[in-house]
Design a protein around this motif. Structure first.
Motif, PDB file in Angstrom:
ATOM      1  N   ALA A 192       0.918  -1.093  -0.102  1.00  0.00           N
ATOM      2  CA  ALA A 192       0.256  -0.141   0.232  1.00  0.00           C
ATOM      3  C   ALA A 192       0.821   1.307   0.048  1.00  0.00           C
ATOM      4  CB  ALA A 192      -1.023  -0.076   1.231  1.00  0.00           C
TER       5      ALA A 192
ATOM      6  N   GLU B 145       3.822   1.679  -1.226  1.00  0.00           N
ATOM      7  CA  GLU B 145       4.800   1.861  -2.347  1.00  0.00           C
ATOM      8  C   GLU B 145       6.001   1.624  -1.975  1.00  0.00           C
ATOM      9  OE1 GLU B 145       3.681   5.222  -4.408  1.00  0.00           O
ATOM     10  OE2 GLU B 145       1.548   4.323  -4.978  1.00  0.00           O
TER      11      GLU B 145
ATOM     12  N   THR C 155       7.762   2.271   0.919  1.00  0.00           N
ATOM     13  CA  THR C 155       8.360   3.361   1.800  1.00  0.00           C
ATOM     14  C   THR C 155       8.488   3.093   3.254  1.00  0.00           C
ATOM     15  OG1 THR C 155       6.502   4.433   1.676  1.00  0.00           O
ATOM     16  CG2 THR C 155       7.916   5.105   0.161  1.00  0.00           C
TER      17      THR C 155
ATOM     18  N   ALA D  43       6.236   2.453   5.353  1.00  0.00           N
ATOM     19  CA  ALA D  43       5.260   3.087   6.117  1.00  0.00           C
ATOM     20  C   ALA D  43       3.849   2.443   6.321  1.00  0.00           C
ATOM     21  CB  ALA D  43       4.504   4.450   5.491  1.00  0.00           C
TER      22      ALA D  43
ATOM     23  N   THR E   4       1.842  -4.014   4.620  1.00  0.00           N
ATOM     24  CA  THR E   4       1.045  -5.041   3.597  1.00  0.00           C
ATOM     25  C   THR E   4       1.719  -5.766   2.669  1.00  0.00           C
ATOM     26  OG1 THR E   4       0.758  -2.869   2.495  1.00  0.00           O
ATOM     27  CG2 THR E   4      -0.912  -3.208   3.852  1.00  0.00           C
TER      28      THR E   4
ATOM     29  N   ASP F 269      10.518  -2.317  12.855  1.00  0.00           N
ATOM     30  CA  ASP F 269       9.423  -1.437  13.548  1.00  0.00           C
ATOM     31  C   ASP F 269       8.267  -1.699  12.845  1.00  0.00           C
ATOM     32  OD1 ASP F 269      11.311   1.474  14.390  1.00  0.00           O
ATOM     33  OD2 ASP F 269      11.254  -0.570  15.298  1.00  0.00           O
TER      34      ASP F 269
ATOM     35  N   ALA G  23      -5.496  -6.757  10.003  1.00  0.00           N
ATOM     36  CA  ALA G  23      -4.994  -5.502  10.521  1.00  0.00           C
ATOM     37  C   ALA G  23      -3.362  -5.558  10.756  1.00  0.00           C
ATOM     38  CB  ALA G  23      -5.609  -5.108  11.893  1.00  0.00           C
ATOM     39  N   ASP G  24      -2.609  -4.219  10.640  1.00  0.00           N
ATOM     40  CA  ASP G  24      -1.816  -3.935  11.426  1.00  0.00           C
ATOM     41  C   ASP G  24      -2.135  -3.769  12.819  1.00  0.00           C
ATOM     42  OD1 ASP G  24      -0.077  -1.001   9.813  1.00  0.00           O
ATOM     43  OD2 ASP G  24       0.275  -3.019   9.620  1.00  0.00           O
TER      44      ASP G  24
ATOM     45  N   ARG H  39      -1.817  -1.927  14.916  1.00  0.00           N
ATOM     46  CA  ARG H  39      -1.834  -0.666  15.684  1.00  0.00           C
ATOM     47  C   ARG H  39      -3.539  -0.426  15.749  1.00  0.00           C
ATOM     48  NH1 ARG H  39       1.980   3.227  12.340  1.00  0.00           N
ATOM     49  NH2 ARG H  39       1.237   1.585  10.691  1.00  0.00           N
ATOM     50  N   GLN H  40      -4.288  -1.241  16.364  1.00  0.00           N
ATOM     51  CA  GLN H  40      -5.727  -0.954  16.860  1.00  0.00           C
ATOM     52  C   GLN H  40      -5.643  -1.023  18.149  1.00  0.00           C
ATOM     53  OE1 GLN H  40      -8.331  -3.602  14.809  1.00  0.00           O
ATOM     54  NE2 GLN H  40      -6.939  -5.279  14.513  1.00  0.00           N
TER      55      GLN H  40
ATOM     56  N   TYR I 195     -11.257   2.355  -0.903  1.00  0.00           N
ATOM     57  CA  TYR I 195     -10.971   0.917  -0.887  1.00  0.00           C
ATOM     58  C   TYR I 195     -12.232  -0.233  -1.180  1.00  0.00           C
ATOM     59  CZ  TYR I 195      -6.054   1.323   0.520  1.00  0.00           C
ATOM     60  OH  TYR I 195      -4.752   1.479   0.570  1.00  0.00           O
TER      61      TYR I 195
ATOM     62  N   GLU J  40       5.126   9.576   3.232  1.00  0.00           N
ATOM     63  CA  GLU J  40       5.062   8.192   2.451  1.00  0.00           C
ATOM     64  C   GLU J  40       3.700   7.576   2.656  1.00  0.00           C
ATOM     65  OE1 GLU J  40       7.830   9.438   4.931  1.00  0.00           O
ATOM     66  OE2 GLU J  40       6.686   8.006   5.812  1.00  0.00           O
ATOM     67  N   VAL J  41       3.288   7.640   4.173  1.00  0.00           N
ATOM     68  CA  VAL J  41       1.962   7.038   4.526  1.00  0.00           C
ATOM     69  C   VAL J  41       0.838   7.638   3.406  1.00  0.00           C
ATOM     70  CG1 VAL J  41       0.101   6.863   6.135  1.00  0.00           C
ATOM     71  CG2 VAL J  41       2.535   7.225   6.888  1.00  0.00           C
TER      72      VAL J  41
ATOM     73  N   ASN K 211       0.961   7.699   0.204  1.00  0.00           N
ATOM     74  CA  ASN K 211       1.336   7.158  -1.121  1.00  0.00           C
ATOM     75  C   ASN K 211       0.146   6.297  -1.565  1.00  0.00           C
ATOM     76  OD1 ASN K 211       3.778   8.371  -1.416  1.00  0.00           O
ATOM     77  ND2 ASN K 211       4.828   6.330  -0.878  1.00  0.00           N
ATOM     78  N   VAL K 212      -0.943   5.819  -0.767  1.00  0.00           N
ATOM     79  CA  VAL K 212      -2.058   5.007  -1.197  1.00  0.00           C
ATOM     80  C   VAL K 212      -2.915   6.245  -1.909  1.00  0.00           C
ATOM     81  CG1 VAL K 212      -2.251   4.010   0.984  1.00  0.00           C
ATOM     82  CG2 VAL K 212      -3.355   6.067   1.253  1.00  0.00           C
TER      83      VAL K 212
ATOM     84  N   SER L 115      -2.063   7.409  -4.726  1.00  0.00           N
ATOM     85  CA  SER L 115      -2.187   6.921  -6.120  1.00  0.00           C
ATOM     86  C   SER L 115      -3.065   5.929  -6.436  1.00  0.00           C
ATOM     87  CB  SER L 115      -0.498   6.648  -6.536  1.00  0.00           C
ATOM     88  OG  SER L 115       0.192   6.190  -5.587  1.00  0.00           O
ATOM     89  N   THR L 116      -3.287   4.847  -5.549  1.00  0.00           N
ATOM     90  CA  THR L 116      -4.194   4.012  -5.859  1.00  0.00           C
ATOM     91  C   THR L 116      -5.482   4.371  -5.726  1.00  0.00           C
ATOM     92  OG1 THR L 116      -2.616   2.425  -4.464  1.00  0.00           O
ATOM     93  CG2 THR L 116      -4.922   1.654  -4.962  1.00  0.00           C
TER      94      THR L 116
ATOM     95  N   THR M 241       2.753   3.415  18.887  1.00  0.00           N
ATOM     96  CA  THR M 241       3.642   2.189  18.298  1.00  0.00           C
ATOM     97  C   THR M 241       5.182   2.617  18.081  1.00  0.00           C
ATOM     98  OG1 THR M 241       3.089   2.394  16.032  1.00  0.00           O
ATOM     99  CG2 THR M 241       2.012   1.063  17.116  1.00  0.00           C
ATOM    100  N   ILE M 242       5.878   1.721  17.844  1.00  0.00           N
ATOM    101  CA  ILE M 242       7.525   2.093  18.160  1.00  0.00           C
ATOM    102  C   ILE M 242       8.094   2.870  17.100  1.00  0.00           C
ATOM    103  CG2 ILE M 242       8.189  -0.018  16.613  1.00  0.00           C
ATOM    104  CD1 ILE M 242      10.543  -0.395  18.801  1.00  0.00           C
ATOM    105  N   LYS M 243       7.540   3.141  15.663  1.00  0.00           N
ATOM    106  CA  LYS M 243       7.909   3.844  15.050  1.00  0.00           C
ATOM    107  C   LYS M 243       7.980   5.369  15.439  1.00  0.00           C
ATOM    108  CE  LYS M 243       7.444   5.882  10.241  1.00  0.00           C
ATOM    109  NZ  LYS M 243       6.350   6.094   9.150  1.00  0.00           N
TER     110      LYS M 243
ATOM    111  N   GLY N 202      -7.279   1.682  14.223  1.00  0.00           N
ATOM    112  CA  GLY N 202      -6.744   0.955  13.400  1.00  0.00           C
ATOM    113  C   GLY N 202      -6.123   2.032  12.279  1.00  0.00           C
ATOM    114  N   VAL N 203      -5.184   1.486  11.201  1.00  0.00           N
ATOM    115  CA  VAL N 203      -4.546   2.279  10.290  1.00  0.00           C
ATOM    116  C   VAL N 203      -5.189   2.194   8.990  1.00  0.00           C
ATOM    117  CG1 VAL N 203      -2.489   2.631  11.563  1.00  0.00           C
ATOM    118  CG2 VAL N 203      -2.658   0.822  10.141  1.00  0.00           C
TER     119      VAL N 203
ATOM    120  N   ALA O 167      -4.235   0.431   6.480  1.00  0.00           N
ATOM    121  CA  ALA O 167      -4.289  -1.041   6.149  1.00  0.00           C
ATOM    122  C   ALA O 167      -5.449  -1.807   6.767  1.00  0.00           C
ATOM    123  CB  ALA O 167      -2.776  -1.725   6.331  1.00  0.00           C
ATOM    124  N   THR O 168      -5.834  -1.342   7.992  1.00  0.00           N
ATOM    125  CA  THR O 168      -6.822  -2.051   8.687  1.00  0.00           C
ATOM    126  C   THR O 168      -8.161  -1.460   7.958  1.00  0.00           C
ATOM    127  OG1 THR O 168      -5.742  -1.149  10.647  1.00  0.00           O
ATOM    128  CG2 THR O 168      -7.648  -2.457  10.991  1.00  0.00           C
TER     129      THR O 168
ATOM    130  N   MET P 153      -8.233  -0.799   4.934  1.00  0.00           N
ATOM    131  CA  MET P 153      -8.380  -1.604   3.928  1.00  0.00           C
ATOM    132  C   MET P 153      -9.013  -2.730   3.723  1.00  0.00           C
ATOM    133  SD  MET P 153      -5.095  -2.273   1.547  1.00  0.00           S
ATOM    134  CE  MET P 153      -4.393  -3.417   2.506  1.00  0.00           C
TER     135      MET P 153
END
Lengths: 158, 476
Positions: free
Chosen positions: A81, A83, A85, A87, A90, A112, A148-149, A151-152, B38, B72-73, B75-76, B78-79, B221-223, B389-390, B392-393, B395
């Motif tokens: 998702a 691309e 980077t 972030a 997925t 991470d 999911a990630d 992160r929920q 999505y 970068e987050v 970038n979705v 473009s989809t 989260t850790i990042k 959730g983020v 991707a969740t 999605m």
């Protein structure tokens, strides 16, 4: 590779990967090829998708596994998702221990994001960070279930 | 795809009226954020999809929630753009479902309606003093620096030394990072110029991020934590005693939680290496995590109108791990501060009385995205699961809903064989009501203008803050 081969021989071991390179030098392409999977010697990768189907694709050394999925138009829902980077998680892929050992070091940055992947295993990597080498010829990569990630927030009562 | 539709129909034993009936099925999606896009992406394999969005501009929280220094987050996008360009997809911006057109009217015009309008409200603390000046929900603060038109005039007061953030999720960490980031870093991002100017004048030097439970329950989260640890010109200000017993707990927890806790411990407890010690000494700003504290009251200063502090209940934990609960001990503490940001969760709101809504959970009651007791009505994204959730969740959750829709359209449990007008039914209604929808190519003109303005300042874009200006831009 021949010089390195002699060096290894001199030091009491035989580097068989180099031996292979010496005996089978890659063909020099006459023209710069446009299609990525036809540049240099392609590396075959077998993906196992979420339905258990095996999908074989070829990529060039140096391509990431995400590049390969995109270039060969492989239909894995929601893969890559961000691309490539670092972030999201997925492009999570699972490998056998044997293949995992050959994939090279993992940075903290990758770890991470990998930490957030659903179904994380000890032999998981992010496809955008794994680059093809000839030593990986014929490798298998499993696309795991993508819930999911993590992160929920599992929010207990308010 | 006409042939595909026919073959699919036959395989499932559904007698299709004609080879092209699949292409005539029309679904509408309400909400042009990640959930909407999505869901549409998945649905487009089979049907015509129209996306309705309240603002002229699409992308929801990807545009208005993701931090400016996390490009970068985004970038979705473009989809999503690819989805919008699909021949069977139509985007209608500037249409407010609930006021410009009702959900009932959409249900008459389309074979199925998917509600994906997210969570535009806030959970409140529910304590006295919450309405004082200087107290802001994190969603509004984030909306302010991300150019959400309705937060344009927030003008948060940044002339105090200490800010307290309630909540320890990634939104709280984002807010802390934006408050303390060096301006030179922020000015290269798509943060709005107005907020950049305000942050350049900010006197905030210390940010405390407060949670009601302990270090092992932190939701961030850790990042994002690592970004705080590595933030230039800042030092951590932790209370080492809050981490007692953590080293023992580390031995039995899964790797992700373990690495996060190790990073916290290292930052809070371990004596730093010489270079880091010097870096901390030279830092002009600080940040810290505080645990086992719940808000009791926001306290005003002498003028009675502006926040000057916050009174907190001291908690203890009952139980362990994710399921543990904060229980007040009876002890109370006060923290001085001039800015309070509540980052305790977003909340969905009901937009149409015809749609079932669960006010306790603040979601539309559903099973696998199918709205209960409302055939042909579906939901996806945060409206379906709650605001967790983020991207991707969302999605995955949206793909699941789309799957339910397609299943129902092909199994015959929805009347998908009779023709529906789709947007040709809704267009005249909107016209009569003076609503002018914005198309995706209109958005692309707005996009171009934003990028042009941004380029002049060395930024990826300068967002338009005003709906009127957005509407004027695409007509130029």
């Amino acid at each position: 590779p021949c010089v390195k081969l002699l060096y290894s021989w001199k030091h009491g071991y035989l580097n068989t990967a180099l031996l292979w390179d010496c005996l089978h030098p890659p063909p020099q392409p006459a023209f710069a090829e446009q299609h990525p999977s036809r540049r240099g010697n392609p590396v075959t990768v077998h993906f196992v998708n979420r339905d258990g189907e095996k999908i074989t694709a070829k990529g060039s050394p140096g391509d990431s596994l995400l590049d390969l999925v995109i270039n060969e138009d492989l239909d894995f829902d929601g893969f890559g998702a961000c691309e490539g980077t670092l972030a999201c998680s997925t492009c999570h892929l699972v490998f056998s221990e044997e293949v995992y050992e050959k994939l090279g070091p993992v940075t903290d940055e990758e770890m991470d994001m990998l930490d957030l992947a659903y179904g994380l295993t000890d032999t998981s990597r992010l496809g955008c960070q794994v680059c093809l080498t000839r030593a990986l010829e014929g490798m298998e990569a499993r696309v795991p279930e993508s819930v999911a990630d993590i992160r929920q927030t599992q929010d207990s009562s308010s | 795809s006409e042939v595909e539709g026919w073959i699919w129909g036959r395989r499932l034993g559904v007698i299709t009226r004609s080879a092209s009936s699949a292409a005539h099925q029309k679904v509408c999606v309400v909400g042009g954020g990640p959930a909407g896009f999505y869901t549409a992406q998945h649905l487009l394999k089979d049907v015509q999809v129209d996306i309705y969005e309240r603002l002229p501009v699409p992308f929801g929280l990807v545009r208005f929630g993701v931090a400016p220094d996390h490009p970068e987050v985004k970038n979705v996008i473009s989809t999503f753009t690819q989805t919008a360009h699909h021949a069977r997809c139509c985007y209608y911006g500037n249409v407010n479902v609930g006021t410009d057109v009702s959900v009932e009217e959409l249900r008459e015009a389309y074979h199925a309606v998917v509600l994906s309008y997210g969570a535009e409200g806030n959970r409140s603390m529910g304590v006295p003093g919450e309405d004082l000046e200087g107290v802001y929900p994190a969603k509004d603060f984030v909306g302010w620096y991300n150019g959400l038109p309705s937060n344009r005039e927030l003008n948060p007061g940044l002339d105090c030394e200490t800010a307290v953030i309630l909540g320890q999720g990634n939104v709280a960490l984002d807010v802390a990072r934006i408050l303390l980031s060096p301006i030179d870093e922020l000015k290269k991002t798509d943060i709005t110029q107005r907020s950049l100017d305000a942050l350049a004048q900010s006197q905030v030097r210390r940010v405390l991020i407060v949670g009601r439970r302990g270090p092992l329950q932190i939701a961030g989260t850790i990042k994002e934590l690592r970004e705080m640890v590595n933030l230039p010109d800042t030092k951590p200000e932790m209370v080492a005693s809050e981490f007692e017993g953590m080293a023992e707990a580390l031995k039995v927890i899964p790797r992700p939680r373990k690495r996060l806790t190790e990073l916290m411990l290292k930052t809070a407890v371990d004596p730093p290496a010489e270079k880091e010690r010097q870096r901390r000494q030279a830092a002009s700003r600080s940040w810290g995590l505080r645990f086992l504290r719940s808000p009791l009251e926001v306290l005003a200063g002498p003028d009675g109108a502006r926040v000057a502090g916050i009174r907190l209940a001291v908690n203890r934990l009952e139980g362990t791990g994710d399921g543990s609960v904060a229980v007040p001990t009876g002890e109370v503490e006060t923290m001085d501060c001039g800015l309070v940001i509540t980052s305790i969760g977003y909340k969905s709101l009901p937009i149409d009385p015809a749609v079932p809504f669960d006010p306790r959970k603040a979601i539309v009651p559903n099973s696998l995205g199918r709205v209960q007791q409302a055939a042909g009505l579906y939901c996806s994204g945060w409206l379906k699961t709650g605001p967790v959730g983020v991207i991707a969740t969302t999605m995955n959750n949206s793909f699941d809903t789309a799957h339910s829709v397609v299943e129902d359209l092909t199994s015959g449990c929805l009347d998908a064989t009779s023709a529906k007008p789709g947007s040709t039914g809704i267009g005249p209604l909107l016209d009569k009501r003076g609503v002018k929808p914005v198309s995706f190519s209109d958005w692309e003109k707005i996009n171009q203008e934003e990028r042009r303005r941004g380029a002049a300042q060395g930024k990826p874009r300068e967002k338009l803050l005003d709906v009127e200006e957005m509407l004027k831009t695409w007509t130029v």
